[in-house]
Design a protein around this motif. Structure first.
Motif, PDB file in Angstrom:
ATOM      1  N   GLY A  10      40.832  43.850  34.120  1.00  7.55           N
ATOM      2  CA  GLY A  10      40.512  42.663  33.600  1.00  7.55           C
ATOM      3  C   GLY A  10      39.087  42.344  33.868  1.00  7.55           C
ATOM      4  N   ALA A  13      37.240  36.312  33.477  1.00  5.98           N
ATOM      5  CA  ALA A  13      36.622  35.364  34.673  1.00  5.98           C
ATOM      6  C   ALA A  13      36.843  35.717  35.976  1.00  5.98           C
ATOM      7  N   ALA A  14      37.951  35.965  36.499  1.00  4.29           N
ATOM      8  CA  ALA A  14      38.887  36.088  37.607  1.00  4.29           C
ATOM      9  C   ALA A  14      38.312  37.594  38.072  1.00  4.29           C
ATOM     10  N   ASP A  33      38.650  47.269  31.227  1.00  7.48           N
ATOM     11  CA  ASP A  33      39.292  46.437  30.243  1.00  7.48           C
ATOM     12  C   ASP A  33      39.407  47.032  28.821  1.00  7.48           C
ATOM     13  N   MET A  34      40.505  46.645  27.965  1.00  8.16           N
ATOM     14  CA  MET A  34      40.605  47.274  26.816  1.00  8.16           C
ATOM     15  C   MET A  34      39.807  46.668  25.736  1.00  8.16           C
ATOM     16  N   ARG A  40      36.185  37.984  27.021  1.00 11.29           N
ATOM     17  CA  ARG A  40      36.307  37.258  25.674  1.00 11.29           C
ATOM     18  C   ARG A  40      36.739  35.986  25.583  1.00 11.29           C
ATOM     19  N   SER A  45      35.852  29.876  24.862  1.00 13.09           N
ATOM     20  CA  SER A  45      36.142  28.726  25.416  1.00 13.09           C
ATOM     21  C   SER A  45      35.398  27.371  25.184  1.00 13.09           C
ATOM     22  N   GLY A  46      35.966  26.368  25.383  1.00 11.92           N
ATOM     23  CA  GLY A  46      35.067  25.011  25.131  1.00 11.92           C
ATOM     24  C   GLY A  46      34.560  24.903  24.173  1.00 11.92           C
ATOM     25  N   ASN A  51      33.832  25.282  29.166  1.00 13.63           N
ATOM     26  CA  ASN A  51      33.951  24.111  30.310  1.00 13.63           C
ATOM     27  C   ASN A  51      34.082  24.923  31.446  1.00 13.63           C
ATOM     28  N   VAL A 131      44.780  50.010  30.275  1.00 10.06           N
ATOM     29  CA  VAL A 131      45.542  50.711  31.544  1.00 10.06           C
ATOM     30  C   VAL A 131      47.127  50.642  30.822  1.00 10.06           C
ATOM     31  N   THR A 170      47.879  40.795  27.443  1.00 10.48           N
ATOM     32  CA  THR A 170      49.152  41.761  27.289  1.00 10.48           C
ATOM     33  C   THR A 170      49.919  41.484  28.511  1.00 10.48           C
ATOM     34  N   GLU A 338      45.742  27.627  25.398  1.00  9.49           N
ATOM     35  CA  GLU A 338      44.698  27.936  26.002  1.00  9.49           C
ATOM     36  C   GLU A 338      45.139  28.655  27.309  1.00  9.49           C
ATOM     37  N   GLU A 367      44.808  33.815  35.976  1.00 11.27           N
ATOM     38  CA  GLU A 367      45.760  33.349  35.071  1.00 11.27           C
ATOM     39  C   GLU A 367      47.268  34.246  35.197  1.00 11.27           C
ATOM     40  N   GLY A 377      38.189  22.647  32.556  1.00  8.19           N
ATOM     41  CA  GLY A 377      37.359  23.278  33.460  1.00  8.19           C
ATOM     42  C   GLY A 377      38.079  23.784  34.817  1.00  8.19           C
ATOM     43  N   PHE A 380      39.092  27.738  34.823  1.00  9.18           N
ATOM     44  CA  PHE A 380      37.895  28.765  35.321  1.00  9.18           C
ATOM     45  C   PHE A 380      37.747  28.414  36.770  1.00  9.18           C
TER      46      PHE A 380
HETATM   47  C1  LIG Z   1      40.629  28.737  23.297  1.00  9.13           C
HETATM   48  C2  LIG Z   1      40.831  28.849  24.679  1.00  9.13           C
HETATM   49  C3  LIG Z   1      39.917  28.007  25.331  1.00  9.13           C
HETATM   50  C4  LIG Z   1      39.888  27.703  26.609  1.00  9.13           C
HETATM   51  N1  LIG Z   1      38.844  27.041  27.184  1.00  9.13           N
HETATM   52  C5  LIG Z   1      38.475  26.915  28.566  1.00  9.13           C
HETATM   53  C6  LIG Z   1      37.713  26.083  29.145  1.00  9.13           C
HETATM   54  O1  LIG Z   1      36.651  25.486  28.375  1.00  9.13           O
HETATM   55  N2  LIG Z   1      37.747  25.712  30.558  1.00  9.13           N
HETATM   56  C7  LIG Z   1      38.603  26.251  31.256  1.00  9.13           C
HETATM   57  O2  LIG Z   1      38.407  26.177  32.406  1.00  9.13           O
HETATM   58  N3  LIG Z   1      39.559  27.044  30.733  1.00  9.13           N
HETATM   59  C8  LIG Z   1      39.637  27.469  29.426  1.00  9.13           C
HETATM   60  N4  LIG Z   1      40.585  28.170  28.825  1.00  9.13           N
HETATM   61  C9  LIG Z   1      41.359  28.826  29.724  1.00  9.13           C
HETATM   62  C10 LIG Z   1      40.792  30.264  30.292  1.00  9.13           C
HETATM   63  O3  LIG Z   1      40.159  30.951  29.395  1.00  9.13           O
HETATM   64  C11 LIG Z   1      41.686  31.231  31.140  1.00  9.13           C
HETATM   65  O4  LIG Z   1      42.229  30.498  31.911  1.00  9.13           O
HETATM   66  C12 LIG Z   1      40.860  32.294  31.806  1.00  9.13           C
HETATM   67  O5  LIG Z   1      40.051  32.944  30.676  1.00  9.13           O
HETATM   68  C13 LIG Z   1      41.604  33.471  32.444  1.00  9.13           C
HETATM   69  O6  LIG Z   1      40.960  34.315  33.128  1.00  9.13           O
HETATM   70  P1  LIG Z   1      41.405  35.639  33.843  1.00  9.13           P
HETATM   71  O7  LIG Z   1      40.146  36.103  34.213  1.00  9.13           O
HETATM   72  O8  LIG Z   1      42.603  35.230  34.620  1.00  9.13           O
HETATM   73  O9  LIG Z   1      42.138  36.164  32.568  1.00  9.13           O
HETATM   74  P2  LIG Z   1      41.501  36.683  31.039  1.00  9.13           P
HETATM   75  O10 LIG Z   1      40.272  36.046  30.759  1.00  9.13           O
HETATM   76  O11 LIG Z   1      42.572  36.596  30.177  1.00  9.13           O
HETATM   77  O12 LIG Z   1      40.994  38.113  31.250  1.00  9.13           O
HETATM   78  C14 LIG Z   1      41.967  39.116  31.259  1.00  9.13           C
HETATM   79  C15 LIG Z   1      41.572  40.455  30.891  1.00  9.13           C
HETATM   80  O13 LIG Z   1      42.262  41.624  30.851  1.00  9.13           O
HETATM   81  C16 LIG Z   1      42.327  42.410  29.751  1.00  9.13           C
HETATM   82  N5  LIG Z   1      43.699  43.238  29.865  1.00  9.13           N
HETATM   83  C17 LIG Z   1      44.841  42.690  29.447  1.00  9.13           C
HETATM   84  N6  LIG Z   1      45.720  43.903  29.509  1.00  9.13           N
HETATM   85  C18 LIG Z   1      44.925  44.900  29.816  1.00  9.13           C
HETATM   86  C19 LIG Z   1      45.381  46.149  29.774  1.00  9.13           C
HETATM   87  N7  LIG Z   1      46.650  46.826  29.712  1.00  9.13           N
HETATM   88  N8  LIG Z   1      44.277  47.151  29.899  1.00  9.13           N
HETATM   89  C20 LIG Z   1      43.155  46.858  30.285  1.00  9.13           C
HETATM   90  N9  LIG Z   1      42.771  45.459  30.018  1.00  9.13           N
HETATM   91  C21 LIG Z   1      43.698  44.648  29.900  1.00  9.13           C
HETATM   92  C22 LIG Z   1      42.123  41.645  28.520  1.00  9.13           C
HETATM   93  O14 LIG Z   1      41.603  42.280  27.648  1.00  9.13           O
HETATM   94  C23 LIG Z   1      41.358  40.312  29.145  1.00  9.13           C
HETATM   95  O15 LIG Z   1      39.993  40.662  28.891  1.00  9.13           O
HETATM   96  C24 LIG Z   1      40.676  28.356  27.406  1.00  9.13           C
HETATM   97  C25 LIG Z   1      41.592  29.339  26.805  1.00  9.13           C
HETATM   98  C26 LIG Z   1      41.444  29.609  25.577  1.00  9.13           C
HETATM   99  C27 LIG Z   1      42.399  30.532  24.973  1.00  9.13           C
END
Ligand SMILES: Cc1cc2nc3c(=O)[nH]c(=O)nc-3n(C[C@H](O)[C@H](O)[C@H](O)COP(=O)(O)OP(=O)(O)OC[C@H]3O[C@@H](n4cnc5c(N)ncnc54)[C@H](O)[C@@H]3O)c2cc1C
Length: 394
Positions: A10, A13-14, A33-34, A40, A45-46, A51, A131, A170, A338, A367, A377, A380
């Motif tokens: 992935g 952000a994390a 990442d796929m 993305r 976001s925001g 945000n 993956v 996923t 979200e 997440e 915010g 994130f």
């Molecule tokens: C419309 C929208 C607006 C938002 N606005 C805000 C905001 O302004 N502020 C805020 O704090 N939060 C916001 N959020 C929430 C925030 O985006 C998420 O909490 C945060 O992005 C989670 O980050 P993550 O790194 O845990 O996971 P993700 O950002 O979801 O990243 C996970 C990654 O894993 C990849 N992945 C998944 N399965 C596979 C696989 N089998 N093989 C390879 N890759 C895989 C995906 O492609 C993805 O890129 C928003 C969410 C949405 C949907």
């Protein structure tokens, strides 16, 4: 087969935060990442300006079965730490309301910062790589992807939740957790608009686009003072998104439509000062006119001079508008939510390192775990904090 110290699933952000931290510590790190592009979700976001943190982020802003779990990570990597990072890169940003920070220009600027950090830390980010499966051997983990097979000592699952399947969400993270005998809590869409029952949809037909400041309360007593927005599907706006994380199917929400007024006092004052004016026209100075018209049609607001209201009328109208009850039909679900409530049970993880207590070398951040922030915010900020803590430990 490619061998690396750390493989991160992935590039969100994390995952990107964790990757840079581990890379700076001299570890060889690969992120897969796929997606065609990294992060993305940050990009959308925001409203496209991300945000990216909240200056007031603290454990109280998170839902988690264990409310203490987030304390360690949030205290070791605060909102100020992330602000310092973006300041070093010269990001232009602004404060909105309630401690929320947004990029001035585009969320792409933030993604560029994370990718630059990864580049400086010597991290390889392999996109368009899905993956498919994970197995464990005595030296670590074997990860089969659509492209190559990787072997790593530390496997970090940063695959996010289930929201916005169009953007590559996923259930792989939950599947890996279950495969390695980690408990996963039921997931639900959160920070999501409500849909309405057919009769309410008809009542509010024509109100789409109206927004008003409210105080909204769920049945468990949680309250937020923010705007609600009528949409053609139901109810949205920050107040609705916030309360959706606390709402469960079948429950009602209570909406104070005039949180900044004591309506009985205002009505009594109007009686003495503007007794000839109609209740309807006076209330239309405090509430959207189209909304007042709906309540007139339903007989809640009288279409008569205000001096004709008696004490009981005043009390009833005041109670109605200060505690308007709505029973949503449901939510719009993962398609527009979200975040995802629930996920990998935090009892299974170290709150310091995010490593599984049962499986050495297996980590979960962001997440995918059972930590959900309020709107503003906070989500994130938890990604940065959990990514940072894990990046120090892998
Ligand atoms: C419309 C929208 C607006 C938002 N606005 C805000 C905001 O302004 N502020 C805020 O704090 N939060 C916001 N959020 C929430 C925030 O985006 C998420 O909490 C945060 O992005 C989670 O980050 P993550 O790194 O845990 O996971 P993700 O950002 O979801 O990243 C996970 C990654 O894993 C990849 N992945 C998944 N399965 C596979 C696989 N089998 N093989 C390879 N890759 C895989 C995906 O492609 C993805 O890129 C928003 C969410 C949405 C949907």
């Amino acid at each position: 087969m490619i061998t690396t110290d750390v493989l991160i699933i992935g590039a969100g952000a994390a995952g990107l935060m964790c990757a840079a931290q581990a890379g700076y510590r001299g570890k060889s790190v690969v992120v897969v990442d796929m997606g065609k592009k990294p992060a993305r979700k940050i990009l959308i976001s925001g409203g496209g300006r991300a945000n990216f943190t909240n200056e007031g982020a603290s454990p109280e802003n998170y839902l988690c079965q264990n409310p203490h779990f987030v304390k360690s990570a949030l205290s070791r990597y605060s909102a100020q730490d992330f602000i310092d990072l973006v300041d070093r890169h010269g990001l232009q940003y602004h404060h909105k309301t309630l401690g929320q920070l947004f990029c001035d220009d585009s969320a792409q600027d933030l993604v560029d910062i994370l990718m630059t950090e990864c580049e400086w830390a010597g991290v390889a980010v392999n996109l368009r790589t899905e993956v498919l499966s994970v197995t464990k051997n005595s030296q670590g983990y074997l990860v089969t992807t659509s492209d190559k097979i990787y072997h790593c000592k530390s496997l970090v699952v940063a695959s996010g939740g289930l929201t916005m399947p169009k953007l590559g969400a996923t259930p792989i993270g939950y599947k890996i957790a279950e495969q390695f005998d980690l408990n996963v809590l039921e997931t639900l869409a959160a920070l999501v608009p409500f849909t309405l029952h057919e009769h309410d949809k008809q009542r509010f037909d024509g109100l789409s686009g109206i927004s008003l400041l409210t105080e909204i309360t769920s049945e468990d007593g949680t309250s937020f003072q923010e705007n609600i927005l009528f949409t053609h599907r139901g109810l949205s706006g920050p107040a609705i998104l916030q309360i959706s994380s606390f709402w469960r199917a079948g429950q009602a929400v209570t909406i104070n439509l005039l949180p900044e007024y004591n309506l009985s006092d205002t009505l009594t004052q109007w009686q003495s000062e503007q007794g000839q004016k109609s209740v309807k026209n006076l209330l239309a100075t405090l509430l959207p006119k189209r909304f007042v018209e709906v309540l007139v049609k339903e007989g809640v607001i009288a279409d008569k001079p205000i001096k004709q209201l008696n004490h009981q009328d005043i009390a009833a109208l005041s109670d109605y508008l200060h505690a308007w009850q709505i029973k949503p039909n449901g939510t719009e679900g993962y398609r527009t939510a979200e975040v995802t409530l629930g996920g990998v049970n935090t009892d299974e993880l170290s709150s310091k390192t995010f490593e599984s207590k049962k499986q050495q070398g297996l980590f979960f951040i962001g997440e995918v775990i059972d930590v959900t922030g309020w709107l503003g915010g906070y989500n994130f900020q938890f990604c940065w904090a959990s990514g940072f803590a894990c990046g120090q430990a892998v």
